[in-house]
Scaffold this active site. Structure first.
Site, PDB file in Angstrom:
ATOM      1  N   LYS A 181       6.791  26.708 -19.658  1.00  0.00           N
ATOM      2  CA  LYS A 181       6.643  27.351 -20.962  1.00  0.00           C
ATOM      3  C   LYS A 181       5.775  28.605 -20.856  1.00  0.00           C
ATOM      4  O   LYS A 181       6.056  29.626 -21.470  1.00  0.00           O
ATOM      5  CB  LYS A 181       6.010  26.358 -21.933  1.00  0.00           C
ATOM      6  CG  LYS A 181       6.408  26.634 -23.352  1.00  0.00           C
ATOM      7  CD  LYS A 181       6.209  25.428 -24.213  1.00  0.00           C
ATOM      8  CE  LYS A 181       6.731  25.717 -25.590  1.00  0.00           C
ATOM      9  NZ  LYS A 181       6.806  24.548 -26.419  1.00  0.00           N
ATOM     10  N   LYS A 213       9.150  28.233 -11.026  1.00  0.00           N
ATOM     11  CA  LYS A 213       9.475  26.954 -11.645  1.00  0.00           C
ATOM     12  C   LYS A 213       9.555  27.147 -13.162  1.00  0.00           C
ATOM     13  O   LYS A 213       8.788  27.928 -13.731  1.00  0.00           O
ATOM     14  CB  LYS A 213       8.338  25.976 -11.301  1.00  0.00           C
ATOM     15  CG  LYS A 213       8.606  24.554 -11.668  1.00  0.00           C
ATOM     16  CD  LYS A 213       7.467  23.677 -11.172  1.00  0.00           C
ATOM     17  CE  LYS A 213       7.536  22.326 -11.823  1.00  0.00           C
ATOM     18  NZ  LYS A 213       6.412  21.465 -11.473  1.00  0.00           N
ATOM     19  N   LYS A 252      -6.066  26.461  -9.819  1.00  0.00           N
ATOM     20  CA  LYS A 252      -6.361  26.777 -11.225  1.00  0.00           C
ATOM     21  C   LYS A 252      -7.690  27.500 -11.365  1.00  0.00           C
ATOM     22  O   LYS A 252      -7.837  28.399 -12.190  1.00  0.00           O
ATOM     23  CB  LYS A 252      -6.391  25.496 -12.059  1.00  0.00           C
ATOM     24  CG  LYS A 252      -5.013  24.962 -12.377  1.00  0.00           C
ATOM     25  CD  LYS A 252      -5.113  23.800 -13.332  1.00  0.00           C
ATOM     26  CE  LYS A 252      -3.749  23.227 -13.651  1.00  0.00           C
ATOM     27  NZ  LYS A 252      -3.821  21.981 -14.407  1.00  0.00           N
TER      28      LYS A 252
END
Ligand code: SF4
Length: 326
Positions: free
Chosen positions: A196, A193, A111
């Site tokens: 959203k 995967k 991240k």
């Protein structure tokens, strides 16, 4: 009896990826063991966000979870920031967690590479996760493979705190992973995967027509260029969805029809749509009832937060006393 703790991001309406990967399992587990489900809004603010959107998404997630079958008379559903002991315990755990351990976490590395400026909250994310779980002295945490490393950190934190302050007692249990049966649902684009943020999802509360508009063009086995070309169900995401939603006879039939070019992908998707609809119609009906009676969502969250505050208060009294903070 073992206590289960699970967290979910307040990302708004559930999609079928997180429904199949987590929530459907929780609906089953809630009838077997005490189950706490936390909508983790403190975690959500470690990346840029809009406060008004957060409120809406938090509530939509609560409504989706209740519609999906989480029963507030059986399970405990609450929003993380309603129980402030989460951050208090996190601060305490920060003080016994070496920086190097946090910097080695795979999710942090991944991240932080995507961001220009990395905040300390992102680094300390797994410490808050440890606090979330240990605040309720939970023994079991349903997780996917990608969360196992964070859970290991929770176990280390529990061990370390017990050794330093519990005077020989194992106050915090070392939580065990309950690996969610491998159900990696790819997005409709077949590339990544279902998520959203990738825009490749089907929302749990979408109408039959909206679902079909997304399912119809979804990527299948590239070998099926023409209808007469036989396919390979094992590489097709639509087949994975059949395995999740269709009965075993239908799944066998899908395999047969695909490998013999007995039908086309649109026929196959139509059968899947019917299976999904059978599961989603009652969920959509419950969601509509909850929208018509919003107090039922408020009441469920308030009851959940009240029950959690009792356990959290008890834990923190013990922790403060042992650490000279009382
Ligand atoms: S027939 Fe079904 S399983 Fe086979 S490739 Fe098409 S959508 Fe996938």
């Amino acid at each position: 009896m073992s206590r289960i703790f699970s967290g979910i991001q307040p990302s708004g309406e559930l999609h079928i990826g997180n429904y199949l990967g987590a929530v459907r399992n929780w609906v089953r587990l809630q009838h077997q063991q005490p189950t706490i489900i936390c909508i983790v809004d403190y975690h959500a603010i470690t990346v840029a966000y809009d406060p008004d959107q957060l409120r809406v998404r938090r509530r939509e997630m609560a409504l989706s979870l209740l519609a999906a079958g989480i029963d507030p008379d059986v399970a405990t559903l609450f929003v993380q920031s309603a129980v402030q002991e989460h951050t208090e315990l996190q601060w305490i755990f920060n003080t016994i967690t070496p920086l190097g351990e946090l910097e080695r976490q795979a999710q942090f590395k991944e991240k932080s590479q995507r961001q220009e400026s990395v905040n300390a909250g992102l680094l300390n994310y797994p410490v808050l996760q440890a606090a979330d779980i240990l605040l309720y002295r939970a023994d079991l945490v349903p997780v996917g493979e990608d969360q196992v490393q964070h859970l290991e950190l929770s176990r280390v934190v529990a061990r370390r705190w017990n050794a330093a302050f519990a005077r020989g007692a194992a106050y915090f249990p070392e939580p065990q992973a309950m690996l969610t049966p491998a159900r990696r649902i790819m997005g409709l684009d077949g590339q990544a995967k279902m998520s959203k943020s990738m825009g490749n999802t089907i929302g749990l509360l979408e109408s039959r027509e909206e679902i079909w508009a997304k399912l119809r063009p979804a990527v299948t086995d590239p070998a099926r260029v023409r209808r007469i070309d036989p396919g390979h169900p094992e590489v097709c995401n639509v087949y994975r969805l059949h395995e999740a939603f269709s009965d075993s006879e239908t799944v066998k039939d899908v395999y047969q029809q695909c490998t013999t070019a007995g039908w086309g992908c649109i026929d196959c998707k139509n059968v899947l749509l019917g299976a999904m609809d059978r599961e989603f119609v009652p969920i959509r009906r419950r969601a509509a009832e909850l929208r018509a009676n919003p107090a039922r969502v408020d009441d469920a969250l308030a009851a959940g937060a009240g029950a959690c505050r009792l356990i959290a208060g008890e834990t923190m009294r013990y922790v403060r006393e042992r650490m000279g903070l009382d």
